[in-house]
Design an enzyme around this catalytic site. Structure first.
Site, short mmCIF file in Angstrom:
data_model
loop_
_atom_site.label_atom_id
_atom_site.label_comp_id
_atom_site.label_asym_id
_atom_site.label_seq_id
_atom_site.Cartn_x
_atom_site.Cartn_y
_atom_site.Cartn_z
N LYS A 137 0.68 -1.30 0.07
CA LYS A 137 0.09 0.03 -0.03
C LYS A 137 1.06 1.22 0.07
O LYS A 137 0.39 2.22 -0.56
CB LYS A 137 -0.88 -0.04 1.26
CG LYS A 137 -1.98 -1.06 0.98
CD LYS A 137 -3.45 -0.64 1.61
CE LYS A 137 -4.45 -1.77 1.40
NZ LYS A 137 -5.66 -1.65 2.43
N LYS A 217 -4.80 -10.76 -5.22
CA LYS A 217 -6.05 -11.01 -4.60
C LYS A 217 -7.03 -9.69 -4.78
O LYS A 217 -6.67 -8.76 -5.38
CB LYS A 217 -5.81 -11.03 -3.02
CG LYS A 217 -5.80 -9.62 -2.57
CD LYS A 217 -5.97 -9.40 -0.94
CE LYS A 217 -6.20 -7.99 -0.46
NZ LYS A 217 -7.40 -7.82 0.09
N LYS A 220 -10.84 -3.98 -3.02
CA LYS A 220 -11.51 -2.94 -3.28
C LYS A 220 -10.77 -1.99 -4.30
O LYS A 220 -11.53 -1.20 -5.01
CB LYS A 220 -12.02 -2.33 -2.12
CG LYS A 220 -12.79 -3.22 -1.17
CD LYS A 220 -13.07 -2.42 0.09
CE LYS A 220 -13.15 -3.08 1.24
NZ LYS A 220 -12.15 -3.15 2.16
N1 AQP Z 1 -9.61 -11.26 -1.89
C1 AQP Z 1 -9.77 -11.63 -0.72
N2 AQP Z 1 -10.15 -13.00 -0.57
C2 AQP Z 1 -10.64 -13.25 1.05
N3 AQP Z 1 -10.69 -12.40 1.84
C3 AQP Z 1 -10.31 -11.14 1.94
N4 AQP Z 1 -10.41 -10.13 2.41
C4 AQP Z 1 -10.11 -8.79 1.80
N5 AQP Z 1 -9.90 -9.28 0.33
C5 AQP Z 1 -10.12 -10.72 0.52
C6 AQP Z 1 -10.87 -10.00 3.79
O1 AQP Z 1 -11.78 -8.99 3.81
C7 AQP Z 1 -11.88 -8.44 5.43
C8 AQP Z 1 -11.98 -7.17 5.05
O2 AQP Z 1 -10.80 -6.48 4.50
P1 AQP Z 1 -10.42 -4.95 4.65
O3 AQP Z 1 -11.65 -4.34 4.20
O4 AQP Z 1 -10.19 -4.80 6.21
O5 AQP Z 1 -9.27 -4.73 4.06
P2 AQP Z 1 -8.31 -5.54 3.16
O6 AQP Z 1 -8.02 -6.84 3.54
O7 AQP Z 1 -7.26 -4.53 2.74
O8 AQP Z 1 -9.53 -5.74 1.82
P3 AQP Z 1 -9.21 -5.11 0.21
O9 AQP Z 1 -10.64 -5.59 -0.28
O10 AQP Z 1 -8.10 -5.34 -0.38
O11 AQP Z 1 -9.45 -3.57 0.39
P4 AQP Z 1 -8.51 -2.31 -0.01
O12 AQP Z 1 -8.36 -2.44 -1.22
O13 AQP Z 1 -9.27 -0.94 0.53
O14 AQP Z 1 -7.43 -2.46 0.96
C9 AQP Z 1 -10.41 -8.93 5.79
O15 AQP Z 1 -10.76 -10.21 6.63
C10 AQP Z 1 -9.65 -9.35 4.68
O16 AQP Z 1 -8.56 -10.40 4.90
#
Ligand code: AQP
Length: 350
Positions: A137, A217, A220
């Site tokens: 990030k 992965k 968002k």
């Molecule tokens: N691709 C994924 N597969 C399975 N689990 C996932 N999680 C995120 N992406 C996947 C799980 O969703 C929960 C919430 O995630 P978060 O919002 O706290 O942040 P993150 O892990 O950083 O998710 P994103 O979607 O990638 O968001 P951004 O792009 O904003 O950083 C967590 O339990 C995570 O493991």
């Protein structure tokens, strides 16, 4: 084979519990959160939220909206407010029941930030700098102190509630492991205070991959074509699945190294349908990618539409959502304060 071995090592190293393991009876505690940082996608759902819904029937559960974490991406304030309330509606639409789960907004419980700061004071800088999420990030957002300190705030989110398990997707395993390290460190310095929680992973979908790049992965922040949002309209879902990256060859078989695209779609299909991957492989033997994708799109439309209807209806009454969140914060504050009282006393704060 290599994948299997790596997986086994990961599970051993991080003391991970498998979701299929029989859950303990009694009121053990489960804690987790999701960032209101964009469209909540099927990766967030399968890796995290779906587990939350199942766990609320057996555990004492604290699930929250981690708005302080979302600040690390410098969001537009109006959008952050909107996404926070939308996520509350989505949690409930997915099946979280505020009568069973303590559902709240992280910033409404000041102890999260307070304990986060205290944990910073016992965390070596190197531990934070080596975190994969920080490295990834900071490339996108620049090297902000908030991004670096994300894991200590997350450790506070968890440790405040003395949980037994933390249901998350695989990308967050490293942060939960740091949480365990910090709990141990604090306990050995100041005396037994925190429980060391275990990670709970939903094995097959702990890492749902991006539709446009199945080697990374689903995320968002990775762009609209990377994910299916839980709120995507039927035509958007159909279009995204149709254009999802597939692999060379035409066989519909699960092989993450040779066929990451199809393997990812098979995992998603299996998770939403409840059919095993091997059953799906037999079902689509001699069928074309197009037919498989079209069935998967219809399955997603069918499974997501009740969530979407409930979500829209909940958002019509934001006051009642706020009431739920206020009651959740009140209950969470009580538990968090109990932990903080002990922490303050042990570290010498008057
Ligand atoms: N691709 C994924 N597969 C399975 N689990 C996932 N999680 C995120 N992406 C996947 C799980 O969703 C929960 C919430 O995630 P978060 O919002 O706290 O942040 P993150 O892990 O950083 O998710 P994103 O979607 O990638 O968001 P951004 O792009 O904003 O950083 C967590 O339990 C995570 O493991």
């Amino acid at each position: 084979m290599r994948c299997l071995r790596m997986e086994r090592n990961l599970f051993f190293r991080y003391n991970i519990k498998m979701a299929k393991e029989t859950l303990p009876v009694g009121r053990q505690v489960a804690v987790s959160g999701v960032q209101p940082s964009g469209d909540i996608h099927i990766g967030n759902y399968l890796g995290a939220i779906k587990q939350f819904v199942e766990l609320q029937n057996k555990y004492k559960t604290f699930f929250f909206i981690v708005d302080l974490h979302a600040l690390t991406e410098n969001p537009d304030p109006k959008k952050l407010r909107e996404q926070t309330i939308n996520l509350a509606a989505l949690y409930i639409a997915c099946g979280l029941n505020p009568k069973k789960t303590t559902l709240f907004i992280q910033s409404h419980v000041p102890a999260h930030a307070e304990l986060g700061w205290i944990l910073n004071t016992i965390t070596p800088l190197g531990e934070l700098q080596r975190m994969t999420q920080f490295k990834d990030k900071s490339e996108k957002h620049g090297v902000l102190a908030g991004l670096l300190n994300y894991p200590t705030l997350m450790a506070a989110d968890i440790l405040l509630y003395q949980p037994d398990i933390v249901p998350v997707g695989e990308d967050q395993v490293q942060h939960v492991e740091l949480t365990r390290t910090l709990a141990r460190k604090f306990n050995s310095k100041y005396g037994e205070t925190f429980k060391e929680p275990k990670v709970l992973l939903q094995k097959e979908v702990a890492r749902v991959m991006g539709l446009d790049d199945p080697t990374k992965k689903m995320s968002k922040s990775a762009g609209l074509n990377n994910y299916i949002a839980l709120t995507d309209a039927p035509d958007v879902i159909r279009k995204k699945i149709k254009t999802a990256v597939t692999d060379s060859g035409s066989e519909i078989i699960y092989n993450t190294e040779a066929k990451p695209g199809i393997s990812n779609l098979l995992s998603i299909y299996s998770a939403f349908s409840g059919e095993t991957i091997s059953k799906l492989e037999s079902k689509y033997k001699d069928k074309k990618y197009g037919e498989f994708k079209s069935d998967l799109a219809e399955l997603l439309v069918q499974k997501l539409s009740p969530i979407q209807e409930k979500y829209k209806s909940l958002l019509k009454n934001k006051k009642s959502l706020m009431k739920i969140l206020d009651a959740g914060a009140k209950a969470a504050n009580k538990v968090a304060e109990k932990t903080m009282k002990e922490v303050r006393e042990k570290i010498g704060l008057i």
